[in-house]
Write a protein that holds these residues in place. Structure first.
Motif: not given
Length: 344
Positions: A25-26, A275-277, A293-296, A324-326
């Motif tokens: 999931l992450r 974190v988003v990645g 992926v987070g950077l993109l 927040l979702l991440a």
């Protein structure tokens, strides 16, 4: 011999699949977010899905990417470095401050040649990183508090050096890396890609990288395995500082000047990218691939919102909601991992 019930067969078939999806999931959520944003903005704006705009997005996230490499090492160890933007700013100012230019901008009145200025700037970033490492591993100050203090120290160094002035000169080869291009591709994108690749290789294929994951995954088990945990923590703090320093030098060259508070936004951006990645804030899960992926995601989001001309204040809100979702996914994935570990 009777055949198993249909619902049991379905469970047997879907059980492993669902378990795998929960475990990934992450990693899946950020990629799905990136894909959805790319499709959305491509439909909303014809100028979004072009090669020139892709190069623009990559250039916009390059400095963040360089800083985020070091931060990935730190977060994988279940620590945090809040001083990355401040160290980047201080290193960039040191570079510009001591590069040969108007003596009125140089408090020492001893302008240095380009190579010497770069070496001094790198040493400055290492020294500041060493203070973070010493406070964390020797004194025992939690990384959140230690790096928060270093954030202020770095800001103080910036203020002391520039004293409200702006330094413009940087060594020629740093200026080329910050603003030049090799064909259609900016040099700063190439440098960021090389550093990201190097970080991935170190984390994936070296003993040090394995130790970073072990320390983040289970620090007590790592100690029992004979790993010098304090040494690994000190090392990742130094890696973070050097990456911040490199990002700061290239950022100053890219911006065309060195001044106080120039990198303030990069703290949230670099943490968000990691974190988003999908790299776990609890340590031991994730890596440079997740950071890319987070950077993109951040790059596409910021650039795409500019293309659709959305309200700038709403843009800040949307970025906050994405972060927040991440964080929610990060915590939820950690709970699933803990639950499955207890069940197994």
């Amino acid at each position: 011999m009777s055949s198993p019930p249909a619902d049991a067969t379905i469970r047997n078939r879907t059980g492993p699949t669902m378990a795998w999806l929960r475990g990934q999931l992450r990693n899946i959520a950020p990629f799905a977010t990136l894909l959805a944003l790319a499709i959305l903005f491509s439909v909303a704006s014809p100028s979004f899905a072009t090669f020139d705009n892709l190069a623009n997005i990559l250039q916009q996230v390059s400095v963040t990417g360089i800083i985020a490499v070091g931060l990935t090492f730190v977060i994988l160890c279940a620590e945090i470095d809040l001083s990355v933007a401040s160290l980047a700013n201080a290193t960039g100012i040191v570079l510009a401050f001591f590069t040969a230019q108007d003596a009125s901008v140089n408090i020492a009145n001893i302008p240095l040649p380009g190579v010497a200025a770069v070496v001094l700037a790198v040493l400055a970033s290492l020294a500041l990183g060493a203070v973070n490492a010493f406070g964390l591993t020797v004194i025992g100050i939690p990384s959140f508090i230690m790096t928060l203090a270093m954030l202020q120290i770095g800001a103080g160094i910036c203020a002391l050096l520039v004293r409200g002035q702006i330094a413009y000169n940087v060594p020629d080869f740093i200026a080329t890396l910050g603003n030049g291009a090799i064909g259609p591709l900016p040099w700063i994108v190439v440098v960021a890609a090389v550093i990201l690749l190097l970080g991935h290789v170190v984390l994936t294929y070296t003993r040090f990288g394995r130790y970073v994951y072990m320390v983040g995954g289970n620090r007590e088990a790592a100690e029992y395995s004979g790993i010098n945990v304090k040494l690994i923590l000190a090392a990742v703090m130094l890696v973070s500082a050097v990456c911040s320093g490199i990002g700061g030098m290239l950022g100053v060259a890219h911006f065309g000047s060195a001044q106080q508070n120039e990198f303030d936004n990069y703290l949230l951006d670099s943490i968000s990218a990691v974190v988003v990645g999908g790299t776990s804030l609890f340590g031991g899960q994730g890596g440079i691939g997740n950071t890319v992926v987070g950077l993109l995601v951040l790059g596409v989001l910021n650039n795409g919102l500019d293309h659709v001309r959305i309200d700038s204040f709403l843009k800040i809100l949307i970025r906050g909601l994405i972060l927040l979702l991440a964080l929610i996914i990060n915590v939820y994935a950690q709970r699933l991992r803990t639950r499955e570990a207890a069940a197994g």
